[in-house]
Design a protein around this motif. Structure first.
Motif, mmCIF file in Angstrom:
data_model
loop_
_atom_site.group_PDB
_atom_site.id
_atom_site.type_symbol
_atom_site.label_atom_id
_atom_site.label_comp_id
_atom_site.label_asym_id
_atom_site.label_seq_id
_atom_site.Cartn_x
_atom_site.Cartn_y
_atom_site.Cartn_z
ATOM 1 N N ASP A 1 0.841 -1.211 0.000
ATOM 2 C CA ASP A 1 0.000 0.000 0.000
ATOM 3 C C ASP A 1 0.868 1.250 0.000
ATOM 4 O OD1 ASP A 1 -1.753 -2.127 1.788
ATOM 5 O OD2 ASP A 1 -2.928 -0.902 0.399
ATOM 6 N N ARG B 1 -12.182 6.485 5.532
ATOM 7 C CA ARG B 1 -11.335 6.327 4.333
ATOM 8 C C ARG B 1 -11.445 7.533 3.410
ATOM 9 N NH1 ARG B 1 -10.199 0.106 3.006
ATOM 10 N NH2 ARG B 1 -8.199 1.144 2.597
ATOM 11 N N LYS C 1 -8.559 1.614 -6.516
ATOM 12 C CA LYS C 1 -9.427 0.882 -5.577
ATOM 13 C C LYS C 1 -10.374 1.857 -4.933
ATOM 14 C CE LYS C 1 -6.272 1.338 -1.627
ATOM 15 N NZ LYS C 1 -5.321 0.667 -0.734
ATOM 16 N N HIS C 2 -11.486 1.398 -4.300
ATOM 17 C CA HIS C 2 -11.958 0.026 -4.187
ATOM 18 C C HIS C 2 -13.183 -0.094 -5.060
ATOM 19 C CE1 HIS C 2 -9.831 1.281 -0.526
ATOM 20 N NE2 HIS C 2 -9.452 0.045 -0.384
ATOM 21 N N ASP D 1 -10.112 -7.255 -2.624
ATOM 22 C CA ASP D 1 -9.577 -6.715 -1.382
ATOM 23 C C ASP D 1 -9.401 -7.895 -0.418
ATOM 24 O OD1 ASP D 1 -10.261 -3.569 0.332
ATOM 25 O OD2 ASP D 1 -8.706 -5.087 0.641
ATOM 26 N N GLU E 1 -8.683 3.056 7.235
ATOM 27 C CA GLU E 1 -9.579 1.904 7.255
ATOM 28 C C GLU E 1 -10.090 1.611 8.650
ATOM 29 O OE1 GLU E 1 -8.073 -1.653 5.518
ATOM 30 O OE2 GLU E 1 -9.952 -2.737 5.827
#
Ligand code: GLC
Length: 726
Positions: free
Chosen positions: A89, A147, A186-187, A265, A472
């Motif tokens: 990440d 997020r 993402k996501h 994910d 997250e």
């Protein structure tokens, strides 16, 4: 396995597609499924599985020596020598940490974002990382959702521009270059639409909202050439995003022609059982693969289920081949078969090198948003007699790294206190008091803080959130300053010493009291390793802030969701008319609007020209105007273009961002800015879900924020035009 006469797939002179086919034809079903399995970290068991060709990727392993060691097992000790792809990440820096993406978005400068991504890629690639699980391009209209920190905010146009810039920065001109890594937007998709702003929660939105708000940044990332994409955790209109053929096949592959591979994910495939659309790992694997998920991140579902599903005839081996083809193609494009190892000496040379740290400072400066500056309290003189630097974040080495800070090291962070001390003159006395913690109810530190405030000519109050309060699984039901920080501000305010408030946060905060009572407020987000220097540069005027908000700040969480590109409704809010859409207990307007940001100088807009004003099907519309710096200090302005389609076959937003440009102007300097609107930029989905532009008037608004409109005009579209859906 290497050496001997080379099989075709190991011959770099062969075209990649041929090498893929040659290799695929040599693989057993178990080895094919192995390429579709990704695991986190490394263990003896994983090393064994790598030797048996049953792992295709690892995440969260890094470091030139360690990745080389593991790669040697795959390349030299397995039957076919297929290299692993290492993912990590790398969201806003690898070891040189930049502002969080919400801060980078506040630059409103894609070149800045591209630069940050390319530096991050160079550092990560040098350390053996091939793939970043970034950019996070989820549109977020709900600041309770932690997020929101990881993305570019609430707007599809700004979000698309940033998505493109990240992909270009990470991937560069070629994935085989040693300084590039493959991106993974993402996501996918609409993860930011979680009900209640609660992470992982249900998303239930219309097809129109899906396509007009949440999909565009992914479309931009795919058009920019993103090599992979990550499917999300969330349930999307009843079909979880990691088993959703509509989004993964019909749209992503069918409409957009995406050729890369899709990774789930973390255990999102296994969670299909928890969602309740699969009764066991076999049903989960079947649904995910048929929907279009090629690789199973850490779920261990594909490994356990796919071979049996093929042997039982429930899944055609061709589906496996398609997935493996896409994965192998990216590995070949990265050059992993030809150069599987990295040079440890390279990492030592470029990671956190001077050039990268200088870039981090420039980028941090540009990410800062000046929210308020009553009485031009800022910038301060560096020759002040005494300054009190107060607050739980004033000397915090952790927070400026923000969430998802990859390998960022708190020891590398310059705090606000350190930045200020490095800036002021030797005769300036700098007092420091923490005052309180970020969270908690203790006011024991207030007395010391108030003493420092009373002894000083100005207070710099550094308040906000910890880095763990966003990112997250970090949602908040309240958007206020945590703990007793607002009480501290009120106590400091009562001393009468002027206060400059520096906000460090991962989301919009409902700082209504501060906005009312504190004369100067700097939005600093989490600015990365150079935070303290960047903030001090702004406080003392060595840098004139020019950032703008990529998200709306609500007055209170009760206003959420609140965003600028809202519909008009049949009863738009009128303060003096009861029977209109508003609240009894607070004003309906936001605390700070989308696109807001002040400067130490002033800008005047003039000379709006729109041509043509009668627009045909094949025309483009030029919107031109001038911006002049009418102050005495150089500064950046982000000029913004908004469009409104006031009458259409479906309701349309009161305004939509369709252009922006950050320009630097010297005192007295004037620049002409021109935006070119393609007709497709005006298109929307009509009641039959066709992408159209309908004849009629379009209003043009140009300004310094979504609320600070300086110039208005209009043009008329003469023809009805239809476009491809996306
Ligand atoms: C996490 C996140 C995702 C991240 C992945 C790997 O659960 O949702 O954004 O890329 O796992 O760390």
């Amino acid at each position: 396995m290497r050496g001997g006469d080379k099989p075709l797939y190991l011959d770099p002179s062969q075209p990649i597609d041929r090498r893929v086919e040659d290799l695929l034809a040599r693989m057993t079903l178990e080895e094919k499924v192995g390429q579709m399995c990704q695991y986190s970290g490394i263990t003896m068991e994983y090393e064994r599985m790598i030797r048996e060709g049953r792992i295709g990727s690892l995440l969260n392993v890094f470091g030139a020596d360690e990745t080389n060691r593991i790669q040697r097992i795959a390349v030299e000790e397995s039957r076919l020598g297929i290299p692993l792809i290492f993912g990590l990440d790398v969201l806003h820096g690898y070891k040189t940490i930049f502002p969080i993406p919400l801060g980078l978005a506040s630059t409103w400068d894609p070149d800045i974002v591209r630069r940050a991504a390319s530096i991050a890629a160079a550092e990560a690639a040098a350390d053996g990382v091939h793939w970043t699980f970034a950019p996070m391009v989820d549109i977020a209209r709900d600041p309770r959702w932690g997020r929101i920190a990881e993305g570019a905010g609430e707007d599809p146009y700004l979000g698309s521009a940033m998505a493109r810039a990240y992909v270009e920065g990470y991937q560069g001109k070629s994935l085989s270059d040693p300084d590039t890594i493959v991106a993974c937007p993402k996501h996918y998709v609409a993860y930011g639409g979680a009900e209640g702003g609660r992470d992982y929660n249900t998303v239930d939105i219309s097809e129109r909202t899906l396509r007009e708000i949440y999909l565009p940044p992914f479309r931009a990332a795919v058009k920019a050439g993103a090599g992979t994409l990550m499917s999300a955790f969330n349930d999307l209109n009843g079909i979880p995003a990691s088993a959703n053929p509509h989004t993964l096949r019909t749209i992503l592959r069918g409409e957009w022609g995406f050729e890369g591979f899709v990774v789930s994910d973390w255990n999102a495939i296994g969670e299909l059982i928890t969602h309740g659309i699969a009764g066991n790992i076999y049903e989960a694997a079947e649904k995910a693969l048929k929907a279009g998920v090629d690789m199973d991140m850490q779920g261990d579902v594909y490994r356990r289920a796919l071979v049996q599903l093929v042997r039982e005839g429930r899944i055609p081996e061709g589906l496996i081949d398609d997935a493996v083809r896409r994965i192998l193609k990216i590995k070949f494009m990265l050059g992993l078969f030809d150069r599987p190892y990295v040079d440890p000496e390279r990492a030592k040379k470029i990671i956190k090198c001077r050039e990268h740290l200088e870039a981090a400072l420039e980028i941090a400066r540009k990410s800062i948003v000046l929210l308020k500056n009553d009485g031009n309290l800022l910038p301060l003189s560096r020759d002040l007699g005494s300054i009190a630097v107060i607050g739980p974040l004033a000397d915090d080495h952790e927070a400026p790294l923000g969430p998802w800070s990859c390998l960022g090291d708190p020891k590398d962070v310059v705090t606000v206190l350190e930045g200020i001390k490095s800036k002021v003159s030797p005769k300036t006395k700098v007092l420091y008091a923490k005052g309180c913690d970020i969270e908690g109810s203790s006011k024991e530190g207030f007395d010391e803080a108030l003493r420092a405030a009373r002894e000083s000519e100005v207070v710099i109050a550094v308040v906000g959130e910890s880095r763990d309060m966003s990112g997250e699984a970090a949602c908040r039901a309240y958007l206020d300053l945590p703990g007793v920080q607002e009480d501290l501000l009120k106590a400091l305010h009562a001393t009468g010493t002027p206060i400059v408030m520096v906000l460090m946060n991962g989301r919009p905060l409902s700082i209504s009291w501060a906005a009312e009572n504190i004369p100067a407020i700097i939005e600093a987000w989490f600015l990365g390793v150079q935070a303290g220097y960047a903030i001090a540069d702004v406080i003392f005027g060595d840098y004139n802030p020019g950032g703008k908000l990529p998200v709306t700040f609500p007055r209170t969480v009760g206003q959420v969701p609140i965003y600028y590109n809202h519909k008009n409704t049949g009863r738009p809010p009128l303060p003096d008319v009861k029977w209109t859409s508003k609240y009894l207990d607070i004003p309906y307007t936001p605390l700070f609007p989308f696109g807001h940001g002040l400067s130490y100088t002033r800008f005047e807009y003039s000379g709006l020209e729109i041509s043509p004003v009668e627009v045909g099907a094949n025309d483009t519309v030029k919107v031109r105007f001038r911006v002049r710096n009418v102050g005495d200090r150089e500064g950046d302005e982000v000029a913004q273009l908004y469009i409104r389609d006031p009458v259409a076959s479906v309701t349309r937003p009161v305004k939509e961002l369709k252009g922006f440009k950050r320009v630097t102007l010297k005192p007295g300097e004037e620049k002409t800015i021109e935006f070119t609107l393609m007709l497709e930029d005006l298109s929307f989905l009509n009641s039959e879900m066709k992408r159209v532009v309908e004849p009629g008037e379009f209003r043009v608004m140009v300004g310094s924020s979504s609320e600070d409109i300086r110039l208005t005009g209009s043009f008329t579209v003469k023809d009805y035009v239809e476009f491809p859906l996306m």
